[in-house]
Enzyme design. Structure first.
Site, PDB file in Angstrom:
ATOM      1  N   GLN A 172       0.822  -1.214   0.000  1.00 11.46           N
ATOM      2  CA  GLN A 172       0.000   0.000   0.000  1.00 11.46           C
ATOM      3  C   GLN A 172       0.861   1.271   0.000  1.00 11.46           C
ATOM      4  O   GLN A 172       0.541   2.250   0.658  1.00 11.46           O
ATOM      5  CB  GLN A 172      -0.946  -0.019   1.196  1.00 11.46           C
ATOM      6  CG  GLN A 172      -2.133  -0.949   1.044  1.00 11.46           C
ATOM      7  CD  GLN A 172      -3.101  -0.474  -0.040  1.00 11.46           C
ATOM      8  OE1 GLN A 172      -3.247   0.713  -0.300  1.00 11.46           O
ATOM      9  NE2 GLN A 172      -3.753  -1.428  -0.685  1.00 11.46           N
ATOM     10  N   SER A 173       1.909   1.264  -0.777  1.00  9.03           N
ATOM     11  CA  SER A 173       2.858   2.378  -0.792  1.00  9.03           C
ATOM     12  C   SER A 173       2.245   3.649  -1.376  1.00  9.03           C
ATOM     13  O   SER A 173       1.774   3.662  -2.518  1.00  9.03           O
ATOM     14  CB  SER A 173       4.091   1.995  -1.605  1.00  9.03           C
ATOM     15  OG  SER A 173       4.910   3.109  -1.849  1.00  9.03           O
ATOM     16  N   ASN A 174       2.294   4.742  -0.599  1.00 11.94           N
ATOM     17  CA  ASN A 174       1.905   6.049  -1.115  1.00 11.94           C
ATOM     18  C   ASN A 174       2.907   6.549  -2.150  1.00 11.94           C
ATOM     19  O   ASN A 174       2.527   7.185  -3.137  1.00 11.94           O
ATOM     20  CB  ASN A 174       1.818   7.061   0.026  1.00 11.94           C
ATOM     21  CG  ASN A 174       0.733   6.732   1.020  1.00 11.94           C
ATOM     22  OD1 ASN A 174      -0.340   6.282   0.656  1.00 11.94           O
ATOM     23  ND2 ASN A 174       1.014   6.962   2.292  1.00 11.94           N
ATOM     24  N   VAL A 233       4.736   4.769  -4.228  1.00 14.89           N
ATOM     25  CA  VAL A 233       4.524   4.073  -5.500  1.00 14.89           C
ATOM     26  C   VAL A 233       3.336   4.671  -6.234  1.00 14.89           C
ATOM     27  O   VAL A 233       3.395   4.929  -7.447  1.00 14.89           O
ATOM     28  CB  VAL A 233       4.329   2.560  -5.262  1.00 14.89           C
ATOM     29  CG1 VAL A 233       3.755   1.880  -6.496  1.00 14.89           C
ATOM     30  CG2 VAL A 233       5.660   1.911  -4.881  1.00 14.89           C
TER      31      VAL A 233
END
Length: 337
Positions: A75-77, A79
Site C-alpha cells: 500500500q505504498s503512497n 509508488v
C-alpha cells in the site's frame, strides 16, 4: 538557497495550505495545533512524495530516461504518486511491491493504493517480504536496458539527495507562510520513514536559521537507525547543494520510535483513535500507516506535557488517505446496510 540551480518539473499544487486545528487544540488541551496540508499536493490524491518527484522526474528527463522503476510496500503512497507522475509525463513505469504479510484481506491486496497504481497503467510485480528490493530494482533495470529501454531508478520513498530537495523547498515555503502571518512556529512534527522528508526539512530549516525544530515520529525504524539515516542523507543533500554539511548539528535530528507498534503498516489502537479524532473534529483524513501513527504520537506527547500550552505546533500531513480503504475493516464502524 537558490533551488532553481537544480532541474525541476512543476506539477505540485503549491504552496500547500497551513491551517489551524482549533477544535482539536481545544479537545486535547496544551499547544495550538496547525497542519501543513501536504496531502493537497495534487497527483493522485496528493502526498509528500509529490514534492520529491518534481526534482526526481526532472533528473530522469535530464538523463534521457523513458522508464521509471521504483518500489514500496503493498500500500505504498510513494509508488502510487510515482505511477501517477509517470502517466502524466508519458513515461513507462515498473513498480515492485514488497509483500510484508501485513494482511491477505482482498481490501488490502487489491484496493486503496494498489487499485490506483493499476488505474495509472503501471506494470506491477510482487516480491516476498525480506527481499533485497534495491537489488531487485537493479536487476529489473538491467533487464529493461537489455531490451532497449532507458530506465531511471527512484529509491524507496524518493529519498535520496535529489528527492530531498523537495523538502528543502518545503522548509522555505513553510517559513514564508509563518512569516507572512507573524506566526511563531515552535515545533514541526511529522511521520518519518525513508528519511527524505525529514532530511530535507532539517537541512532547509537549519540553513535558514529558522529556529524551528523538527520532530520526526518513526513508523518503522528504531530511533538510532532512523536518526542516523536522516543525518547521513541530510549531509549528502547539503554537499549536493554545495552547502557545508557541518552546519547540521547531529543532536537536531530527532526521531521518536515509540509509536510503531508491532511493525510497519500494522494498525495500533492509538492510530485508530488519531484517525477518528482528526476526521471528527477537523474533517481531515489521515492515513493508517504514516500520518495516523505520527499524529497518534503527537497526541500522546501532548497528553504527557511534552509540548507546552501556548506553543504553536505544526503537524505535516504527508498524505495517504487513499489507503484507508485498504484498512476499512479495522475501524469498527457501524454497518448501515
Amino acid at each position: 538557497m537558490h533551488l532553481s540551480r537544480f532541474p525541476r518539473l512543476h506539477f505540485a499544487h503549491l504552496p500547500t495550505p497551513l491551517e489551524s486545528l482549533p477544535r482539536l487544540s481545544e479537545a486535547l488541551g496544551g499547544p495550538h495545533l496547525w497542519i501543513k496540508r501536504d496531502d493537497c499536493t495534487g497527483l493522485s490524491t496528493g502526498g509528500n512524495k509529490t514534492r520529491k518527484l518534481e526534482f526526481l522526474m526532472a533528473d530522469a528527463f535530464a538523463r534521457d530516461a523513458d522508464t521509471i522503476i521504483t518500489r514500496g510496500a503493498t500500500q505504498s503512497n510513494h509508488v502510487r504518486q510515482t505511477c501517477a507522475i509517470a502517466a502524466k509525463t508519458g513515461m513507462n513505469c515498473h513498480v515492485l511491491l514488497e509483500d510484508r504479510a501485513i494482511s491477505d484481506h482482498p481490501a488490502y491486496t487489491q484496493s486503496g493504493n494498489v487499485l490506483l497504481d493499476q488505474l495509472h497503467g503501471a506494470t506491477i510485480s510482487k516480491r516476498p517480504g525480506g527481499s533485497d528490493m534495491d537489488a531487485e530494482m537493479a536487476q529489473l533495470a538491467d533487464q529493461l536496458a537489455s531490451e532497449g529501454s532507458r530506465p531511471y531508478v527512484i529509491p524507496v520513498g524518493g529519498s535520496n539527495e535529489v528527492g530531498a530537495l523537495g523538502y528543502v523547498n518545503a522548509a522555505l515555503e513553510l517559513t514564508y507562510q509563518a512569516n507572512e502571518r507573524s506566526l511563531r512556529l515552535d515545533h514541526l512534527v511529522h511521520a518519518t520513514s525513508s528519511s527524505g522528508t525529514q532530511a530535507g526539512l532539517v537541512l532547509g530549516l537549519q540553513a535558514l536559521n529558522s529556529g524551528i525544530p523538527v520532530y520526526g515520529i518513526s513508523v518503522d525504524h528504531p530511533r538510532e537507525i532512523m536518526q542516523e539515516n536522516v543525518y547521513e542523507l541530510a549531509r549528502r543533500t547539503a554537499e549536493y547543494m554545495d552547502l557545508d554539511p557541518d552546519l547540521l548539528a547531529r543532536d537536531r535530528i530527532v526521531a521518536n520510535s515509540d509509536y510503531i507498534g508491532e511493525g510497519y503498516g500494522i494498525p495500533t489502537d492509538s492510530m485508530i483513535e488519531a484517525v477518528k479524532l482528526m476526521a471528527r473534529y477537523e474533517g481531515i483524513l489521515l492515513d493508517p500507516v504514516y500520518s495516523g501513527k505520527a499524529f497518534a504520537g503527537l497526541i500522546d506527547l501532548i497528553r504527557k506535557g511534552h509540548f507546552r500550552e501556548g506553543e504553536n505546533v505544526v503537524f505535516l500531513h504527508t498524505g495517504g488517505s487513499s489507503s484507508l480503504f485498504a484498512y476499512a475493516q479495522i475501524f469498527d464502524l457501524p454497518d448501515h446496510g
